[in-house]
Design a protein around this motif. Sequence first.
Motif, short mmCIF file in Angstrom:
data_model
loop_
_atom_site.label_atom_id
_atom_site.label_comp_id
_atom_site.label_asym_id
_atom_site.label_seq_id
_atom_site.Cartn_x
_atom_site.Cartn_y
_atom_site.Cartn_z
N UNK A 67 0.84 -1.21 0.00
CA UNK A 67 0.00 0.00 0.00
C UNK A 67 0.87 1.25 0.00
N UNK A 70 2.07 1.83 -3.42
CA UNK A 70 0.97 2.30 -4.27
C UNK A 70 0.72 3.79 -4.05
N UNK A 97 1.01 -6.86 -5.10
CA UNK A 97 -0.44 -7.06 -4.95
C UNK A 97 -0.88 -8.35 -5.63
N UNK A 124 -10.04 -9.32 -3.51
CA UNK A 124 -10.07 -8.98 -4.94
C UNK A 124 -8.74 -8.32 -5.24
N UNK A 125 -8.12 -8.68 -6.37
CA UNK A 125 -6.79 -8.15 -6.67
C UNK A 125 -6.79 -7.07 -7.73
N UNK A 126 -5.64 -6.38 -7.83
CA UNK A 126 -5.47 -5.27 -8.76
C UNK A 126 -5.08 -5.84 -10.12
N UNK A 223 -13.95 -1.22 -13.69
CA UNK A 223 -13.39 -0.64 -12.45
C UNK A 223 -11.91 -0.39 -12.57
N UNK A 224 -11.18 -1.37 -13.15
CA UNK A 224 -9.73 -1.22 -13.26
C UNK A 224 -9.39 -0.10 -14.22
N UNK A 226 -11.32 2.46 -15.12
CA UNK A 226 -11.75 3.76 -14.57
C UNK A 226 -10.67 4.33 -13.65
N UNK A 227 -10.14 3.47 -12.80
CA UNK A 227 -9.16 3.91 -11.81
C UNK A 227 -7.84 4.29 -12.48
N UNK A 231 -9.64 8.14 -13.59
CA UNK A 231 -9.67 8.91 -12.34
C UNK A 231 -8.29 9.41 -11.90
N UNK A 232 -7.34 8.50 -11.73
CA UNK A 232 -6.03 8.96 -11.25
C UNK A 232 -5.37 9.92 -12.25
N UNK A 235 -7.05 13.27 -11.83
CA UNK A 235 -6.69 13.96 -10.58
C UNK A 235 -5.37 14.72 -10.71
N UNK B 15 -13.99 4.20 -5.86
CA UNK B 15 -13.43 3.85 -7.16
C UNK B 15 -11.91 3.97 -7.16
N UNK B 16 -11.41 4.99 -6.45
CA UNK B 16 -9.95 5.17 -6.38
C UNK B 16 -9.29 4.06 -5.56
N UNK B 18 -10.38 1.06 -5.29
CA UNK B 18 -10.70 -0.24 -5.87
C UNK B 18 -9.40 -0.98 -6.23
N UNK B 19 -9.28 -2.28 -6.07
CA UNK B 19 -10.34 -3.19 -5.63
C UNK B 19 -10.34 -3.47 -4.12
N UNK B 20 -9.47 -2.82 -3.37
CA UNK B 20 -9.33 -3.24 -1.97
C UNK B 20 -10.32 -2.57 -1.02
N UNK B 25 -7.09 0.80 3.40
CA UNK B 25 -6.05 1.82 3.46
C UNK B 25 -6.10 2.56 4.78
N UNK B 28 -4.51 1.09 7.98
CA UNK B 28 -3.06 1.11 8.10
C UNK B 28 -2.59 2.38 8.78
#
Lengths: 399, 364
Positions: A67, A70, A97, A124-126, A223-224, A226-227, A231-232, A235, B15-16, B18-20, B25, B28
């Motif tokens: 994390x 990430x 991950x 659920x994984x990335x 979802x993957x 979009x992120x 989105x990122x 941003x 959504x940001x 995702x998927x965890x 987060x 932690x």
Amino acid sequence: MTAAPTEALRPAPTPEPGEEPISPNLPLTPTQLEAFGEEMDAIRQRIIASLGEEDAAYIRKVVKAQRAFEVAGRALFYLPPAWPLAVASLSISKIIDNMEIGHNVMHGQYDWMGDPGLNSRMFEWDNVCPSEQWKYSHNYIHHTFTNIVGKDRDIGYGVLRMDPDQKWHPYYLGNPVYAFLLMVFFEWGVALHDLEVENIVAGKRKISENAALHRGIMRKVKRQALKDYVLFPALTGPLFPLTFAGNATANLVRNIWAFNIIFCGHFPAGVASFSMEESEDESRGQWYLRQLLGSANITGSPLFHVMSGNLSHQIEHHLFPDLPARRYPEIADEVREICERYGLQYNTGPLHSQLLSVAKKICRYALPDDVSEVPGVPLLQRLLGRRKPAPVAVVPDAA
Amino acid sequence: MSLTSALLRSRAVAALASPHGVDRYLELVNPMWAAREVRARVVDVHRETSGEHPVATITLQPTSTWRGHRAGQYVQVGIEVPGARRTTRCFTISSAASAPGERFTLTVRAHGEGLVSKFLVEQAQPGFLVHLSQAQGEFCLDESPATPTNNHLLFITGGSGITPAMSMVRTLLRDGYDGHAGRKVTFLHYARGPEDQIFADELARIAAADNGVRVVLRHESAGDPLFSAIDLAREVPNFREVDTWVCGPAGLMERVETAYDGSPRLRTERFKPPVVTAGTAEGDVVFARSGEQAPNSGASILEQAEAAGLTPEFGCRMGICFSCTARKSEGTVRNVLTGEESSLPDEEVRICVSAPVGDCVVDL
């Protein structure tokens, strides 16, 4: 940490008079198999009895590190000069991950902790492949029918020819190209794996059977995407294209790494494959033996093992898929010692030699077996020559 | 905080993350930050009784995600017992109804084999983190000081069964209930003896105050009578017409139910008794979701489910792929590979390698 075997080493039992090994691919007799299986069960029980705080602390530490990589990766995209660092950080995050956390948690290795965040049913994984589908094709199909040609769809992923028992077809001339594409788009390959497209093409599967799987994949893909691709990047405002490219690169790096580690686990020279007949009604010992001979390890540093999700200990993983992966290095010494006593091959080597071995295999099986085995004849001629059957001499009946 | 939590619960942040998920987060950084999950810190441990099975009241400060509770509800509490295995049990909340994010208390008796209860009573210290569900259960108080009725309320409790009734009475009194509107409350409690009497001081204060609440304590060791319809009729003559909440040991519950003879005014809450098991092919296997039940044949749960005509999901049938994992809600199972037995309720087991030992309930 290495644990000494708890009991004095037993020699492998000598076969009963008249007993034969199961098959050339499974070189133990039933008596030896039983003893071999018991030794494997003993290792398993010892590890299960010792699971506890250290294993929990380890996986939590790995999650925390992942994390952190990430968050650092996402943050560094705001500093354009740090772009390579951001990509590196996000790539490391995605690799950990998928491999040391995702793959292992979804094997149920940490279910005993009772922590929903580390539970095989909830994780659920990335990755664009939905965990639910991956658990079916990987945990069940691949781990149960390991290296059985015609059952284990990980042999070639429905795209490649990786075994002489897969019938050659001119399509396979593209083997190296398909392998390269599979490597680059590995997460997509894994996601589409369950759709069994090759069986649909062959008419063995109806397209309607895929509707639910398809929906699951699309939900995850949205979802993957979009992120990582909306989105990122959004941003980071004006840095949108840079962040977009960075996220794509991190996904690519993870794909290349995962593909190579996974292909080194089952396809280097010396790894056995099995037929459906020789794997029918197998005993527990025989199952262990097939897992052992159908897998290969990669030697390396502790950091390398973490980054490969301990799939560098593919042999130990296939013998004990639900034991926490951090225990594989400790088990490996014992498994190797048992292999020596039973005269079994333990396939291992450094990354570069395993990679080379896999690459050779991908190229060799692009060609039909009889052609690739004739030395000294130019490839094109061999391929063309094959179409022309040799004239058959007619010997008149002597009578 | 409300803006922060609204943001954390938003779809954009989800959504940001995702998927965890956001909580993976937040935990932690600070386990008391949560967007969806509920956790709490122990802020106080107060010993109520000592002896062989001591009782303690544990005050919890939940995360802001706690939606509050109605008097009489319970909550699932998960703690990490030594060995890093999280174990979850249900406990009734003993404090008055709580608002979102507000502190509440659990009053817990340490059972001999109760891993969680023993830990909470004997070892939990302020600062200790527990995992929670939202409050659950329908054994609740509908009345409030504002309820425009003059109903008489009756609570009959035994042993640890006092906690939900205590929560209800505390809620009534805190919210300004008094008996001057002609509404009576009778609180009838059975305990082994004065040394086992939970909340003794508070009950004495309630009894002494001019509030319309009558407290009747029966102590077995002092020769007080056990529950009987005749005894109850002396305290509350028309008890079958009175809204009654009963909670306590199985024996008491049975006698009360007999006395009420099916009256709809009676509300009950049972604590599940621990199932004691022995032997391998004894007892019954109950498949809770399908309603099937069969004598335990000693085979794996998967085989027994299939024999009962069910088609549970499975994969390798050798305990490696986890396709068949199902929830075992009661009873003991033996892992046929390791011989290890496990009796934890609400436990995920691989049914292909788990055989029931005695009675067993599986969510299939």
